[in-house]
Scaffold this motif. Structure first.
Motif, mmCIF file in Angstrom:
data_model
loop_
_atom_site.group_PDB
_atom_site.id
_atom_site.type_symbol
_atom_site.label_atom_id
_atom_site.label_comp_id
_atom_site.label_asym_id
_atom_site.label_seq_id
_atom_site.Cartn_x
_atom_site.Cartn_y
_atom_site.Cartn_z
ATOM 1 N N VAL A 108 45.653 68.463 15.399
ATOM 2 C CA VAL A 108 46.479 69.668 15.398
ATOM 3 C C VAL A 108 47.082 69.895 16.778
ATOM 4 O O VAL A 108 46.436 69.670 17.802
ATOM 5 N N THR A 109 48.345 70.347 16.781
ATOM 6 C CA THR A 109 49.042 70.683 18.023
ATOM 7 C C THR A 109 50.020 71.802 17.730
ATOM 8 O O THR A 109 50.434 71.978 16.588
ATOM 9 N N THR A 110 50.371 72.578 18.742
ATOM 10 C CA THR A 110 51.317 73.684 18.521
ATOM 11 C C THR A 110 52.272 73.777 19.698
ATOM 12 O O THR A 110 51.897 73.517 20.841
ATOM 13 N N ASP A 121 53.892 65.220 19.532
ATOM 14 C CA ASP A 121 52.546 65.466 20.067
ATOM 15 C C ASP A 121 51.468 64.897 19.150
ATOM 16 O O ASP A 121 50.404 64.473 19.614
ATOM 17 N N VAL A 122 51.712 64.912 17.851
ATOM 18 C CA VAL A 122 50.770 64.282 16.917
ATOM 19 C C VAL A 122 50.762 62.765 17.139
ATOM 20 O O VAL A 122 49.699 62.135 17.228
ATOM 21 N N THR A 165 53.161 74.546 14.235
ATOM 22 C CA THR A 165 51.879 73.872 14.391
ATOM 23 C C THR A 165 51.912 72.649 13.488
ATOM 24 O O THR A 165 52.312 72.753 12.330
ATOM 25 N N ASP A 185 47.393 66.017 24.112
ATOM 26 C CA ASP A 185 48.605 66.421 23.397
ATOM 27 C C ASP A 185 48.277 67.109 22.083
ATOM 28 O O ASP A 185 49.078 67.900 21.576
ATOM 29 N N ALA A 186 47.124 66.802 21.520
ATOM 30 C CA ALA A 186 46.704 67.416 20.260
ATOM 31 C C ALA A 186 45.190 67.494 20.258
ATOM 32 O O ALA A 186 44.519 66.775 21.001
ATOM 33 N N ALA A 187 44.663 68.387 19.459
ATOM 34 C CA ALA A 187 43.214 68.512 19.292
ATOM 35 C C ALA A 187 42.794 67.779 18.024
ATOM 36 O O ALA A 187 43.634 67.460 17.173
#
Lengths: 327, 327
Positions: A50-52, A82-83, A144, B37-39
């Motif tokens: 996950v990224t936002t 970002d993913v 997101t 960049d992402a979780a």
């Protein structure tokens, strides 16, 4: 009702949503889509990425320069990047839009079209599973994005090791040049953003303007790099110099870039490239799309260019750099 | 550097993030937290629940009435309530904040404290796994929340069947009364939101003000209702009348509410209750915390109160209802 009456304020939230929903891209991973209090998305390997990221009218875009279609495209593309940067395949988005009541419903339809076409072109199968629509004086888009690691470990910023090759996939400096062109020549007599002046830059500067306004980050190359054994990776969104320094610091290494391979000075300091910066063990053939731009060296973390410390900040800090303009 | 100098603009993004990160709640489900960049978040049953909701300065809150701690609390609580409403256990949040450069860093710290304490009180184990910080003239908070269905099917709005009991868990009308009190008596001579006038309402109206400014939705009761066999469920955020009508329409049934059981007229039309509205097969003992307020009847979808159609809209439409004020 004339088209001019068809604003968000005149139509109300429910009527606007009924017009937008059919235009949004479907997500293959959606087990329960928009319409309930929450969506349900498949996470086949028991984890999700996950990224936002947010686009704000003024600091991040101007209506005179960005069409709603381009804005929808970019809002999806920057989050998909970002993913991809952790080596995942994008699966789904949720989109929160706050907009003035005077915004035409047609604007939102074109924005939804941009989201859809961006997903179709950059990450087929990825779609919108939910969102929120609210009112504001200042149009703001918060997206997101989610991704599937398909059983792999995420590729972090912290994995670069001395001896690795530094490589990049995607354009560097083009989006920054596009923004320079808009601020220099896409303006009216008082320096304000001007749609006609921006249009006059086309077709000569199509590549630069498209890189800035509707970027095509190499989304699929994130998974390619992960499969090829990338030791570290990140999205270059704040300028190569600033982001490469971040990767060096996260990994505790020196990144030494080759100025000729990097290209123009703007390739180092321009922002919003959404290229992928990655490191790979050497010697190794780089995966398709990646080109070498330097090497990883042991030492106190810093960025070097041709062996010399490069300390110029470059990049973009929203608090230090926005002049308050909009239009 | 004095405290007055410590604004987001003076400190810059990186320094602000270093101050905020330690105050954010950890998520037990985070496999990779903020900083890349992402979780990456655990989704043990191969699915995740997601919802997003926005708070905008002006239509959704006023600085004279809401402390940053309360705003952080509410931003988490309202999203957690949407996760609970489909019967899931909240696991993680991502938080996008766009704020003026003049915002004090101390404001953001208190906001982060509110996020943390809200998660700790309402959904232990849920924490912040990522976010975005950017600049804007109009402070806006966009939270996206995630949940785990623990192998259960999500409880939808569309599952109510004729013969079911309509039940609610949580307060109705209290938050709406809090907002009325603020607009009537929490204002200065020109009608503008006034912090001293709002403070003077305490302690007499503590319950009403807290329900509005720092709500305690019954988050854990979402899972309880799902386990107890709820046929439909939703978060009551736009007023019971509007939301019950939505549930009736999604399920293709009539909801007939008992006026005495519902309580005051504000319980029907006030917004932001964040109570859980659910239907259960009858006859059945309702799970702890739920009380009966009506029954599901076959017929063309509508809302009735004591057997008569209730058509007043009530609730809140951001486009139709915001008067443009802020302060």
């Amino acid at each position: 009702m004339t088209e001019a009456d068809e604003t968000l304020g005149a139509l109300g939230e429910s009527a606007v949503l009924r017009r937008i929903f059919p235009r949004l891209p479907d997500a293959a991973s959606a087990l329960l889509g928009p319409g309930d209090d929450a969506a349900v998305v498949a996470a086949p390997d028991g984890r999700f990425v996950v990224t936002t990221d947010t686009l704000v009218h003024g600091p991040d875009f101007r209506h005179a320069w960005s069409s709603p279609f381009q804005l929808g495209w970019k809002a999806a593309a920057t989050n998909l990047a970002d993913v991809a940067a952790v080596g995942a395949r994008p699966t789904a988005l949720v989109v929160a839009l706050v907009a003035p009541a005077s915004t035409p419903a047609a604007w939102l339809e074109a924005f939804a079209d941009g989201l859809r076409e961006s997903c179709a072109a950059l990450a087929p199968g990825c779609g919108v599973v939910g969102g929120d629509l609210s009112v504001s004086d200042q149009l703001t888009v918060a997206v997101t994005a989610f991704g599937d690691l398909e059983g792999r470990a995420p590729v972090l910023r912290s994995g670069a090791r001395a001896g690795d090759i530094v490589a990049v996939c995607g354009e560097l400096g083009l989006a920054g040049r596009g923004l320079e062109l808009l601020f220099e020549r896409g303006v009216g007599h008082a320096g304000e953003p001007d749609a006609d002046a921006a249009t006059a830059l086309r077709p000569t500067f199509d590549r630069e303007l498209d890189a800035q306004l509707a970027p095509h980050p190499p989304i699929g190359s994130g998974v390619v790099a992960a499969r090829a054994g990338a030791t570290a990776m990140m999205d270059v969104s704040d300028g190569l110099a600033l982001d490469a320094r971040r990767l060096a610091e996260a990994s505790g290494v020196v990144l030494d870039l080759d100025a000729v391979a990097v290209g123009s000075p703007l390739a180092l300091t321009g922002g919003e490239d959404h290229a992928l910066l990655a490191t790979f063990p050497a010697p190794r053939e780089l995966p398709a799309g990646f080109r070498p731009i330097g090497r990883v060296v042991a030492g106190a973390p810093e960025l070097r260019v041709d062996g010399r410390a490069f300390t110029r900040r470059g990049g973009w800090d929203p608090y230090a750099d926005w002049d308050g303009g909009s239009g």
